[in-house]
Design a protein around this motif. Sequence first.
Motif, short mmCIF file in Angstrom:
data_model
loop_
_atom_site.label_atom_id
_atom_site.label_comp_id
_atom_site.label_asym_id
_atom_site.label_seq_id
_atom_site.Cartn_x
_atom_site.Cartn_y
_atom_site.Cartn_z
N ARG A 13 0.86 -1.19 0.00
CA ARG A 13 0.00 0.00 0.00
C ARG A 13 0.89 1.23 0.00
O ARG A 13 1.88 1.28 0.71
CB ARG A 13 -0.88 0.03 1.25
CG ARG A 13 -1.91 -1.05 1.28
CD ARG A 13 -2.76 -0.94 2.57
NE ARG A 13 -3.52 -2.14 2.73
CZ ARG A 13 -3.17 -3.16 3.50
NH1 ARG A 13 -2.06 -3.12 4.19
NH2 ARG A 13 -3.93 -4.23 3.59
N SER A 36 -2.37 3.72 -3.67
CA SER A 36 -2.65 2.49 -4.42
C SER A 36 -2.42 1.29 -3.52
O SER A 36 -1.77 1.38 -2.49
CB SER A 36 -1.75 2.40 -5.65
OG SER A 36 -2.02 3.46 -6.55
N GLU A 37 -2.96 0.16 -3.96
CA GLU A 37 -2.77 -1.10 -3.23
C GLU A 37 -2.63 -2.23 -4.25
O GLU A 37 -3.44 -2.36 -5.16
CB GLU A 37 -3.96 -1.37 -2.31
CG GLU A 37 -3.81 -2.59 -1.46
CD GLU A 37 -4.93 -2.74 -0.45
OE1 GLU A 37 -4.84 -3.66 0.38
OE2 GLU A 37 -5.91 -1.97 -0.49
N ARG A 54 -6.53 -1.13 -5.90
CA ARG A 54 -6.98 0.26 -6.06
C ARG A 54 -5.79 1.09 -6.52
O ARG A 54 -4.64 0.75 -6.25
CB ARG A 54 -7.59 0.82 -4.78
CG ARG A 54 -6.62 1.00 -3.66
CD ARG A 54 -7.33 1.57 -2.41
NE ARG A 54 -6.48 1.46 -1.26
CZ ARG A 54 -5.61 2.37 -0.87
NH1 ARG A 54 -5.49 3.49 -1.55
NH2 ARG A 54 -4.86 2.18 0.18
N SER A 77 -9.38 -5.17 -11.14
CA SER A 77 -10.48 -5.81 -10.42
C SER A 77 -11.24 -6.80 -11.30
O SER A 77 -11.74 -7.81 -10.82
CB SER A 77 -11.43 -4.76 -9.85
OG SER A 77 -11.89 -3.92 -10.89
N THR A 93 -7.17 0.93 -11.43
CA THR A 93 -8.37 0.38 -10.81
C THR A 93 -9.07 1.49 -10.04
O THR A 93 -8.47 2.16 -9.22
CB THR A 93 -8.02 -0.78 -9.85
OG1 THR A 93 -7.37 -1.81 -10.61
CG2 THR A 93 -9.25 -1.35 -9.21
N ARG A 94 -10.35 1.68 -10.35
CA ARG A 94 -11.17 2.69 -9.69
C ARG A 94 -12.52 2.08 -9.33
O ARG A 94 -12.78 0.94 -9.68
CB ARG A 94 -11.41 3.90 -10.59
CG ARG A 94 -10.48 4.12 -11.71
CD ARG A 94 -10.92 5.19 -12.68
NE ARG A 94 -11.43 4.62 -13.90
CZ ARG A 94 -10.73 3.88 -14.74
NH1 ARG A 94 -9.49 3.55 -14.47
NH2 ARG A 94 -11.25 3.41 -15.84
N LEU A 95 -13.35 2.83 -8.67
CA LEU A 95 -14.67 2.33 -8.28
C LEU A 95 -15.49 1.91 -9.49
O LEU A 95 -16.22 0.94 -9.44
CB LEU A 95 -15.43 3.39 -7.48
CG LEU A 95 -14.89 3.69 -6.08
CD1 LEU A 95 -15.68 4.82 -5.43
CD2 LEU A 95 -14.93 2.44 -5.21
N ASP A 98 -11.87 -1.03 -14.12
CA ASP A 98 -10.43 -0.96 -14.31
C ASP A 98 -10.10 -0.98 -15.79
O ASP A 98 -10.95 -1.24 -16.63
CB ASP A 98 -9.71 -2.09 -13.58
CG ASP A 98 -10.10 -3.47 -14.09
OD1 ASP A 98 -10.22 -3.66 -15.32
OD2 ASP A 98 -10.28 -4.37 -13.27
#
Length: 155
Positions: A13, A36-37, A54, A77, A93-95, A98
């Motif tokens: 992270r 980010s992760e 993320r 994702s 990657t976003r809500l 991706d």
Amino acid sequence: MDNSLLSAGDKLRTSRDSFVELMMFPDLYLRVDGESEVLFEQLSNETIAFRVLRGSAILDVARFDRKELPEILIRGSSTSAIVAEDGNYRINTRLAGDDIIVRKGKLLVQERSISACRIISNGNTSECDRKITDNFDIWSQHRGEGQHFNGTAMA
């Protein structure tokens, strides 16, 4: 931490306004943007697989030899791909979902070959913008200058 060992299942992270670079093999770099992760799903001599949970990451591959390197699997994702040659690959990657951007090189996605400059998102491909505009891309492009590897080409 320098020279730390990662294992399958480890997560990396990053905090805001930070960047991280990992040398996975000589001439194979994973760079991670701030906030980010990344989950390292497999790390073996047969397969390297990581998922961007993320944020964003860039995989920069200066020399790719299938006989010397393990299979490299990159994932967001919902999108995943196998590295097929030297290149520069960005995973976002976003809500809302991706995408994987192939700036240079070639990926295999569901047995289809995707070459540069393409964006892979939810099983669809489209043209990408070759223009580099954000700080993460600029930082990644200039990493390694003065060394044997300068981000996208050998010096």
